[in-house]
Structure formats: structure tokens, C-alpha cells
Design a protein around this motif. Structure first.
Motif, short mmCIF file in Angstrom:
data_model
loop_
_atom_site.label_atom_id
_atom_site.label_comp_id
_atom_site.label_asym_id
_atom_site.label_seq_id
_atom_site.Cartn_x
_atom_site.Cartn_y
_atom_site.Cartn_z
N ILE A 1 0.78 -1.15 -0.02
CA ILE A 1 -0.04 -0.02 -0.13
C ILE A 1 0.92 1.05 0.00
O ILE A 1 1.82 1.39 1.06
CB ILE A 1 -0.86 0.00 1.37
CG1 ILE A 1 -2.07 -1.10 1.33
CG2 ILE A 1 -1.83 1.31 1.26
CD1 ILE A 1 -3.23 -1.01 0.39
N VAL B 1 -3.90 7.18 1.94
CA VAL B 1 -3.64 5.77 1.51
C VAL B 1 -4.24 5.39 -0.12
O VAL B 1 -5.30 5.92 -0.40
CB VAL B 1 -4.18 4.67 2.47
CG1 VAL B 1 -3.26 4.56 3.80
CG2 VAL B 1 -5.63 4.98 2.78
N GLU C 1 -4.00 -0.88 -3.53
CA GLU C 1 -2.76 -1.86 -3.63
C GLU C 1 -1.99 -1.92 -4.94
O GLU C 1 -2.74 -2.04 -5.94
CB GLU C 1 -3.14 -3.09 -2.86
CG GLU C 1 -3.75 -3.92 -3.85
CD GLU C 1 -5.39 -3.56 -4.17
OE1 GLU C 1 -5.91 -2.64 -3.50
OE2 GLU C 1 -5.74 -4.20 -5.27
N ARG D 1 -8.97 -4.74 0.40
CA ARG D 1 -8.39 -3.37 0.35
C ARG D 1 -8.65 -2.27 1.33
O ARG D 1 -7.63 -1.72 2.11
CB ARG D 1 -8.99 -2.57 -1.16
CG ARG D 1 -8.16 -1.38 -1.66
CD ARG D 1 -8.62 -0.75 -3.03
NE ARG D 1 -8.40 -1.75 -3.81
CZ ARG D 1 -9.27 -2.20 -4.54
NH1 ARG D 1 -10.28 -1.80 -4.67
NH2 ARG D 1 -9.00 -3.41 -5.38
N GLN E 1 -5.84 -0.70 3.81
CA GLN E 1 -5.60 0.61 3.80
C GLN E 1 -5.56 1.14 5.15
O GLN E 1 -4.95 2.01 5.55
CB GLN E 1 -6.64 1.51 2.99
CG GLN E 1 -6.42 1.24 1.28
CD GLN E 1 -7.19 1.59 0.31
OE1 GLN E 1 -8.47 1.68 0.69
NE2 GLN E 1 -7.07 2.35 -0.52
N ARG F 1 -2.76 2.88 7.23
CA ARG F 1 -3.07 4.44 7.89
C ARG F 1 -2.80 4.32 9.35
O ARG F 1 -2.15 5.36 9.82
CB ARG F 1 -4.52 4.79 7.55
CG ARG F 1 -4.66 6.15 6.85
CD ARG F 1 -6.13 6.15 6.62
NE ARG F 1 -6.94 6.91 7.44
CZ ARG F 1 -6.66 8.25 7.69
NH1 ARG F 1 -5.86 8.97 7.26
NH2 ARG F 1 -7.59 8.79 8.82
N PHE G 1 -8.76 7.92 1.75
CA PHE G 1 -8.76 6.99 0.96
C PHE G 1 -8.73 7.18 -0.36
O PHE G 1 -9.91 7.64 -1.16
CB PHE G 1 -9.70 5.76 1.20
CG PHE G 1 -9.53 5.31 2.79
CD1 PHE G 1 -9.07 4.17 3.19
CD2 PHE G 1 -10.21 5.92 3.60
CE1 PHE G 1 -8.90 3.73 4.18
CE2 PHE G 1 -9.90 5.69 5.12
CZ PHE G 1 -9.32 4.29 5.55
#
Ligand code: MV4
Length: 453
Positions: free
Chosen positions: A210, A222, A225, A251, A255, A259, A325
Motif C-alpha cells: 500500500i 492511502v 494496493e 483493500r 488501507q 494508515r 482513501f
């Protein structure tokens, strides 16, 4: 905003940094070795200064030499690219005390994540998933007892290692004792640190990572991937994003972990959290505290300029984006073209490029520092071009990459172009069901079928 950026690197990434500087309207100053005086980044930078002889130890890794060059050129900052000094906390501290902004994470971030078992402990302490395992092992007897408890096969890793260096698999107690001693010896010599840790060995895993961007105001972004499972001897060959095996649930999970890690260590700049995936289970592996070779595929599907963002963050600016995100559309693939001969076990093939045709057209980006008549020096890694494709779907990204590989012609040196054509045609690649040991396995299979005939 920073005004004068020293580029402490070479090749395609030096050019990539120069281009980001130009887009920002700031001056780039490249430090180059004698062997690189005729290279494209040296030609295209705003200003240039020689930092020493061809040998990396005497130029791109030579801190006193780089410091005096930065002093002479009155720079306010330095971008280290990847490799060389990019993850060296001492270099960051020396830059700081010379009032030069290091475009990257803090020295503390580099030190913490540079020690792989400390990174693992930090992540685990925050109740985030790491591969079952132990560190702080007293001696070989203690280690063997712990390995038995975890259950064989286990992987022995050097605390100061990383990126595939200093690790071995043990399938039983006898193997464990042999590998433990060998690993310890190696780690002492290679990393000047004999400390080891052990983990349950994950069979046929995928390498998923990531990308993150964190600014000095505490905002952490973030990205989707990247799947870097297509490797050979720990060298990544093809990367793609999104991963063919990651769904929206996984995912989001990856993420969120990425984070949280950035938040707890107070991370700044661009970075990458590596995960090992066995089936649907993902475990934290390592954090890479630099811009990575494969960053362009993330740029293709998100429209971010990650190198520009690194410079803006180092200038103290906020990232102008509303969502933590980062959204994306489509699919992107990268092939790392090397001047190597796949017929000779990927032996490097430096020399003069007599003829060069670069691909283009819809959905193709080429990041390269080579040109016709350029002489590839033998002193550095053999990456000569990154072919990056974009498509609305994985199928379109693959088809465009195949077109780009067909178009690209390099005469004078051996390259891995034809090797990539074969991999992209392979049904296992097309199905997306490859894993980290896959290339080695099919190579082994083809040798054995040869013997039987
Ligand atoms: C592992 C693993 C399986 N189980 N750890 C190699 C690079 C570094 N980032 C982590 N690596 C691995 N760690 C456990 N517990 C598999 C890899 C691995 C790998 C192993 C053998 C051959 C190729 C590989 C490529 C990527 C990762």
C-alpha cells in the motif's frame, strides 16, 4: 516552497525528480558520477556538478562529497530517489544540521523501519496483524524451541535485513539449527548486526503493498494496493494495480492498517507498507521509507504525482485532497526492462545502445534515461526503462503492454523485452493466479521436463 533541489541519484529516477521540479517551477541540480556525465538526467537538469568517480562508494554513496557539492551549489533541499542514500538516517541528520531539507521521512522514521524486527514489534504492539513469530531470542536452543512452538516450516530473518536479504526457510529442527548459525554469520558480516527473528513460513504468498503519503499536518492518504508478486530472486519484474486477488473488503482492511501504522509512528512523506498475503489473510512485512521504482502504476490509476507530492510535503504544504482513501479508476501494469540476458541467467549486458525505438500511443508511459548511442555503464543496476501501461480493465492494460513490448526495439545490448512477451502470454499470468515463487517454479519445471525427454 523549496527552490533548489539537489538530485542525489541517477538514471530514470533522477530524470523523474527533475521532471517533478520542472512542473513545480523549481530548480533541479544534479550530482553525477564521472561515468554518468553523458546521461540524460545530467543533460536535462537545470544545473549539474560532478560528485566523484564511477564507483558508487566514491560518488552516489559518498556523503562528504555530496555535502560539499550541495554547499557549492547553494541548494535548500535534496531528493535521494531510491537506493543509495534514500534510507540512511545518518545522511538525514547531517542534512538537517546543514539546514538542507531531506525530501523524505525523518531520521527516526528511517531508523525504526530500517530495523525489520523493531518494525514488526511496533506494528504488533498496536494490535495489527504480523506473521506469527518471535524475536528477542536468547540462543539457538531457545530459538529452536520457539520454532517448534510456531510449527515448521519457519522463516529465519535478519533484523537488519529486508527486501529478501538474509532470510532462510527451515522445514524441521535439523534444518533449523544449520540455517540459524549460517544466517547469524551472514547477518553479522552483511549488516554488522547478528540479531535474527523467526516467522511461520507462508507458502505461495503474494506480495501486496500500500502506497501512502503523509504530510506534516498529520494527514495520511492511502492508495489502492500494488501487487508485486511477479519476482525473480527478490527482484520485482512486473507490478500491477489493483491486484487481481484483492477485493474491496481486503483493500479497505489493508488501507486501514497502513494508515494506522503511519499515524502511530508519526510518518511523513511517501512510503509503502508491504504485506504478505496467504489466501485472504494479510500480514504486515516491512515498510519501505522511500519513493519506489513501481510508483508510476499508482500515479496512472489515481492521477497523483507522487514525486511532486513529496516535494510539496517537504515544503510544509498540505496535500490538497479531500479523501484519506484515494479513489482510482482502471488498471495499470509496469514491466521493468533490464539490460540483461535471460538466456545467460539474467547476466547484466552493459554497452552501447546502437538503435532504439521507444513505444507510445494510448495508455503507455515510458520512464527511461536511455537514448540512441547512450552507453550503459557497468557500475550500476541494469534497469534501462520502465514500461507502464494503463487500461480501463486489466485485459486492456495487458493488451497495451503487449503492444508496447512489440514496438520497443533495443539493439546493441541484450534486454528482457522478449522474456516479458512470454510472461504476459502465459495463462497463469493472464489468470492473475501467480505468486512470489512462481517464476522460479516454472523455470525449475522447464529444466526438469528437458531432462525427462
Ligand atoms: C516471507 C515469506 C514467506 N513467509 N516471510 C522476501 C522479501 C521480504 N519483503 C519478505 N520476503 C518473504 N518473507 C514468511 N514468513 C516469503 C517472502 C518472499 C519470498 C520468499 C521466497 C522467494 C521469493 C519471495 C518473494 C517475495 C517474498
Amino acid at each position: 516552497m523549496l527552490k533548489r533541489v539537489f538530485v542525489a541519484n541517477r538514471g530514470e529516477i533522477a530524470l523523474r525528480i527533475i521532471r517533478a521540479c520542472r512542473d513545480l517551477g523549481i530548480t533541479s541540480i544534479i550530482g553525477y558520477s564521472e561515468a554518468d556525465k553523458d546521461s540524460l538526467p545530467v543533460n536535462l537538469a537545470d544545473e549539474k556538478i560532478c560528485i566523484g568517480p564511477a564507483s558508487p562508494l566514491e560518488s552516489y554513496l559518498n556523503i562528504p562529497s555530496i555535502l560539499s557539492a550541495m554547499d557549492v551549489m547553494h541548494v535548500d533541499s535534496v531528493h535521494p530517489g531510491y537506493g543509495f542514500l534514500s534510507e540512511n538516517p545518518f545522511f538525514v541528520e547531517i542534512c538537517n544540521s546543514s539546514r538542507i531539507t531531506f525530501i523524505g521521512p525523518s531520521a527516526d522514521n528511517l531508523r525504526l523501519m530500517g530495523n525489520k524486527s523493531e518494525a514488526r514489534r511496533t506494528v504488533s504492539k498496536n494490535r495489527l496483524p504480523v506473521v506469527p513469530g518471535v524475536d528477542n531470542l536468547v540462543d539457538i536452543e531457545d530459538a529452536c524451541k520457539q520454532a517448534k512452538k510456531i510449527g515448521f516450516p519457519v522463516m529465519i530473518k535478519a533484523s537488519a535485513g529486508g527486501g529478501g536479504r538474509g532470510m532462510r526457510v527451515a522445514r524441521n529442527q535439523d534444518e533449523f539449527r544449520i540455517h540459524w548459525s549460517a544466517c547469524q554469520q551472514e547477518a553479522k558480516i552483511a549488516f554488522d548486526n547478528p540479531s535474527l527473528y523467526i516467522e511461520k513460513f507462508i507458502e505461495r504468498p503474494r506480495h501486496i503493498e500500500i502506497q501512502v503519503l503523509a504530510d506534516e499536518k498529520g494527514n495520511v492518504f492511502v492508495f489502492p494496493e500494488r501487487d508485486c508478486s511477479l519476482q525473480r530472486r527478490h527482484q520485482k519484474l512486473i507490478e500491477e494495480t489493483p491486484s487481481p486477488v484483492v477485493d474491496v473488503y481486503i483493500r479497505k482492511k489493508l488501507q486501514k492498517i497502513a494508515r494506522k501504522i503511519c499515524k502511530v509512528i508519526n510518518y511523513t512523506s511517501a512510503g509503502t507498507i508491504e504485506f504478505l498475503m496467504g489466501g485472504r489473510y494479510a500480514f504486515f512485512m516491512e515498510m519501505n521509507t522511500r519513493i519506489q521504482v513501481e510508483h508510476p502504476i499508482t500515479e496512472m490509476i489515481t492521477n497523483f504525482d507522487l514525486v511532486k507530492s513529496q516535494i510539496e510535503i517537504a515544503s510544509g504544504e498540505k496535500i490538497p485532497y479531500r479523501h484519506n482513501f484515494v479513489g482510482f479508476t482502471g488498471h495499470s501494469i509496469e514491466c521493468r526492462i533490464n539490460a540483461e540476458d535471460p538466456e545467460k541467467n539474467f547476466l547484466p549486458s552493459p554497452g552501447k545502445i546502437k538503435k532504439l525505438i521507444l513505444p507510445g500511443g494510448p495508455g503507455i508511459r515510458v520512464d527511461t534515461h536511455i537514448y540512441q548511442d547512450y552507453i550503459i555503464p557497468p557500475y550500476y543496476d541494469s534497469l534501462i526503462a520502465k514500461l507502464i501501461s494503463y487500461g480501463r480493465t486489466r485485459e486492456e492494460a495487458i493488451a497495451r503492454m503487449q503492444r508496447a513490448l512489440q514496438e520497443m526495439k533495443v539493439d546493441g545490448v541484450a534486454t528482457t523485452i522478449d522474456f516479458y512477451k512470454k510472461v504476459l502470454e502465459h495463462p497463469v499470468f493472464q489468470s492473475g493466479r501467480y505468486y512470489v515463487g512462481w517464476l522460479e517454479k516454472i523455470q525449475e519445471d522447464s529444466k526438469n521436463s528437458g531432462k525427462n525427454q
